[in-house]
Design a protein around this motif. Structure first.
Motif, PDB file in Angstrom:
ATOM      1  N   GLN A  35       0.545  -1.245  -0.056  1.00  0.00           N
ATOM      2  CA  GLN A  35      -0.144   0.018  -0.386  1.00  0.00           C
ATOM      3  C   GLN A  35       0.634   1.286   0.359  1.00  0.00           C
ATOM      4  OE1 GLN A  35      -2.810  -0.259   3.208  1.00  0.00           O
ATOM      5  NE2 GLN A  35      -4.066  -1.034   1.995  1.00  0.00           N
ATOM      6  N   GLY A  36       0.492   2.046  -0.780  1.00  0.00           N
ATOM      7  CA  GLY A  36       1.204   2.756  -0.752  1.00  0.00           C
ATOM      8  C   GLY A  36       2.212   3.530  -1.705  1.00  0.00           C
ATOM      9  N   ALA A  37       2.942   2.336  -2.380  1.00  0.00           N
ATOM     10  CA  ALA A  37       3.781   2.414  -3.863  1.00  0.00           C
ATOM     11  C   ALA A  37       2.995   2.849  -5.269  1.00  0.00           C
ATOM     12  CB  ALA A  37       3.876   0.854  -3.893  1.00  0.00           C
ATOM     13  N   PRO A  38       3.446   3.150  -5.591  1.00  0.00           N
ATOM     14  CA  PRO A  38       3.167   3.346  -7.383  1.00  0.00           C
ATOM     15  C   PRO A  38       2.501   2.594  -7.743  1.00  0.00           C
ATOM     16  CG  PRO A  38       5.251   4.794  -6.911  1.00  0.00           C
ATOM     17  CD  PRO A  38       5.213   3.212  -6.162  1.00  0.00           C
ATOM     18  N   VAL A  39       1.214   2.355  -8.689  1.00  0.00           N
ATOM     19  CA  VAL A  39       0.329   1.580  -9.289  1.00  0.00           C
ATOM     20  C   VAL A  39       0.766   1.216 -10.347  1.00  0.00           C
ATOM     21  CG1 VAL A  39      -1.916   1.330 -10.083  1.00  0.00           C
ATOM     22  CG2 VAL A  39      -1.639   1.799  -7.954  1.00  0.00           C
ATOM     23  N   LEU A  40       1.264  -0.249 -10.854  1.00  0.00           N
ATOM     24  CA  LEU A  40       1.227  -0.125 -12.480  1.00  0.00           C
ATOM     25  C   LEU A  40      -0.075  -1.432 -12.625  1.00  0.00           C
ATOM     26  CD1 LEU A  40       2.797  -1.330 -14.350  1.00  0.00           C
ATOM     27  CD2 LEU A  40       4.071  -3.022 -13.084  1.00  0.00           C
ATOM     28  N   HIS A  69       7.524  -3.995  -5.728  1.00  0.00           N
ATOM     29  CA  HIS A  69       7.826  -2.061  -6.276  1.00  0.00           C
ATOM     30  C   HIS A  69       6.380  -1.417  -6.560  1.00  0.00           C
ATOM     31  CE1 HIS A  69      12.509  -3.057  -7.121  1.00  0.00           C
ATOM     32  NE2 HIS A  69      11.776  -4.195  -7.899  1.00  0.00           N
ATOM     33  N   PHE A  70       5.313  -1.930  -6.761  1.00  0.00           N
ATOM     34  CA  PHE A  70       4.493  -1.798  -7.314  1.00  0.00           C
ATOM     35  C   PHE A  70       3.405  -1.893  -6.732  1.00  0.00           C
ATOM     36  CE2 PHE A  70       7.411  -1.033 -10.985  1.00  0.00           C
ATOM     37  CZ  PHE A  70       8.116  -0.146 -10.238  1.00  0.00           C
ATOM     38  N   GLN A  71       2.033  -1.710  -6.462  1.00  0.00           N
ATOM     39  CA  GLN A  71       1.257  -1.389  -6.322  1.00  0.00           C
ATOM     40  C   GLN A  71       0.212  -2.321  -7.835  1.00  0.00           C
ATOM     41  OE1 GLN A  71      -1.936   1.174  -3.754  1.00  0.00           O
ATOM     42  NE2 GLN A  71      -2.188  -1.215  -3.297  1.00  0.00           N
ATOM     43  N   VAL A  72      -0.149  -3.386  -8.111  1.00  0.00           N
ATOM     44  CA  VAL A  72       0.022  -4.284  -9.204  1.00  0.00           C
ATOM     45  C   VAL A  72      -1.623  -4.342  -9.465  1.00  0.00           C
ATOM     46  CG1 VAL A  72       0.049  -5.909 -11.107  1.00  0.00           C
ATOM     47  CG2 VAL A  72       2.252  -5.487  -9.074  1.00  0.00           C
ATOM     48  N   LEU A  73      -1.805  -3.719 -10.021  1.00  0.00           N
ATOM     49  CA  LEU A  73      -3.544  -3.893 -10.320  1.00  0.00           C
ATOM     50  C   LEU A  73      -4.141  -4.512 -11.715  1.00  0.00           C
ATOM     51  CD1 LEU A  73      -6.340  -3.213  -9.407  1.00  0.00           C
ATOM     52  CD2 LEU A  73      -5.949  -0.373 -11.188  1.00  0.00           C
ATOM     53  N   ARG A  74      -4.253  -5.452 -11.583  1.00  0.00           N
ATOM     54  CA  ARG A  74      -4.630  -6.582 -12.953  1.00  0.00           C
ATOM     55  C   ARG A  74      -6.370  -6.165 -13.288  1.00  0.00           C
ATOM     56  NH1 ARG A  74      -2.010 -12.451 -12.277  1.00  0.00           N
ATOM     57  NH2 ARG A  74      -2.217 -12.159 -10.036  1.00  0.00           N
ATOM     58  N   ARG A 127      -2.956   8.848 -10.740  1.00  0.00           N
ATOM     59  CA  ARG A 127      -1.891   8.476 -12.093  1.00  0.00           C
ATOM     60  C   ARG A 127      -1.250   7.033 -11.465  1.00  0.00           C
ATOM     61  NH1 ARG A 127      -0.411  12.581 -14.205  1.00  0.00           N
ATOM     62  NH2 ARG A 127       2.209  12.196 -14.412  1.00  0.00           N
ATOM     63  N   ALA A 128      -0.817   6.267 -13.352  1.00  0.00           N
ATOM     64  CA  ALA A 128      -0.557   4.825 -12.599  1.00  0.00           C
ATOM     65  C   ALA A 128       0.440   5.279 -13.527  1.00  0.00           C
ATOM     66  CB  ALA A 128      -1.490   3.878 -12.344  1.00  0.00           C
ATOM     67  N   LEU A 144      10.189   1.652 -15.300  1.00  0.00           N
ATOM     68  CA  LEU A 144       9.706   2.460 -14.850  1.00  0.00           C
ATOM     69  C   LEU A 144      10.177   3.331 -13.636  1.00  0.00           C
ATOM     70  CD1 LEU A 144       6.355   0.010 -14.112  1.00  0.00           C
ATOM     71  CD2 LEU A 144       6.577   2.106 -15.560  1.00  0.00           C
ATOM     72  N   LEU A 145      10.979   2.638 -13.150  1.00  0.00           N
ATOM     73  CA  LEU A 145      12.232   3.112 -11.795  1.00  0.00           C
ATOM     74  C   LEU A 145      13.272   4.943 -12.385  1.00  0.00           C
ATOM     75  CD1 LEU A 145      13.107   0.381  -9.323  1.00  0.00           C
ATOM     76  CD2 LEU A 145      10.810   2.136  -9.742  1.00  0.00           C
TER      77      LEU A 145
END
Length: 263
Positions: free
Chosen positions: A19-24, A47-52, A88-89, A260-261
């Motif tokens: 939680q709080g990480a950038p969303v991918l 590294h990211f919150q991964v949204l599939r 944003r993501a 991305l980084l």
């Protein structure tokens, strides 16, 4: 797993990572579902919150009457982000998912941090290719999907990979056989009608185009064209067929993470 209610049905999604990480956001190809990204999730979620999510017409998401458009599918992504209160993501899409990414980059760039389009093109195929497939699927239903599954191994993977990793190849191609014929045909129409060749220059977010050197569905020239048309865009190519993320695995994941980084 979760679901978001849209005006005409639900979008099935899965959100993993700190939680709080950038969303991918990861967007699937035509005829697959969010599990096509299973190989990448452990590395990405470090590294990211991964949204599939399952694109409309696929997996556990809504199946509405077709034809669909890439604009409609891009609108679903924005609705999903809005429902989850994600301003944003990053976005990574493969094949049809790459078309959705191009639409977002052109029309909703303010919602994107960085954009990755894989094994795709600004224009994929022609009506002469897509219309007979749409007609066959609508006529023959699930039997047609099984036939497409059996033909997809050669399109989606190199012979060497299919021979070395038959269980993985079968896991992915079974997604096609399980896809709704109505949803598949409606998405075929969306791919058929999409053409961003004259609008790629409007994309202003950092972009990485990834290609497979053995990809007969969307050859590397299509990704090269995207890279050439988008200012500052990067390009990467792997020895793979159409589903390069599955076939290449860790090197694909590492290239995406590095992009991305980057600062």
């Amino acid at each position: 797993m979760g679901s978001v209610q849209l005006a005409d049905g639900v979008v099935n999604y899965q959100l993993e990572g700190p939680q709080g990480a950038p969303v991918l956001v990861l967007s699937n190809s035509l005829g697959t579902n969010l599990h096509m990204w299973d190989t990448q999730v452990p590395a990405f979620a470090a590294h990211f919150q991964v949204l599939r999510y399952d694109t409309r017409g696929h997996g556990g998401s809504l199946v509405t009457p077709g034809p669909y458009s890439i604009e409609q599918l891009g609108g679903d992504v924005l609705a999903l982000l809005d429902a989850l209160k994600i301003e944003r993501a990053h976005f990574c899409g493969l094949s049809m998912g790459g078309l959705i990414g191009q639409w977002l980059g052109i029309n909703a760039g303010e919602r994107l941090e960085r954009l990755i389009v894989c094994n795709t093109a600004a224009k994929i195929g022609s009506p002469e290719i897509w219309n007979p497939r749409i007609e066959m699927v609508l006529r023959d239903g699930q039997a047609a999907m099984v036939g497409l599954r059996d033909a997809s191994i050669e399109r989606w993977f190199t012979k060497a990979y299919a021979a070395a990793s038959p269980q993985q190849a079968q896991r992915i191609t079974e997604m096609l056989a399980a896809t709704s014929p109505e949803g598949y045909a409606a998405n075929c129409a969306a791919v058929r009608d999409a053409d961003f060749r004259d609008r790629l220059g409007e994309i202003r977010v950092p972009l990485l185009a990834i290609a497979g050197s053995e990809d007969a569905v969307t050859p590397p020239a299509g990704s090269r064209f995207i890279q050439e048309q988008v200012a500052g865009a990067e390009y990467a190519e792997f020895k793979a067929a159409h589903l390069s993320n599955v076939e290449v695995g860790e090197p694909f994941s590492r290239r995406v993470i590095d992009f991305l980084l980057a600062r």
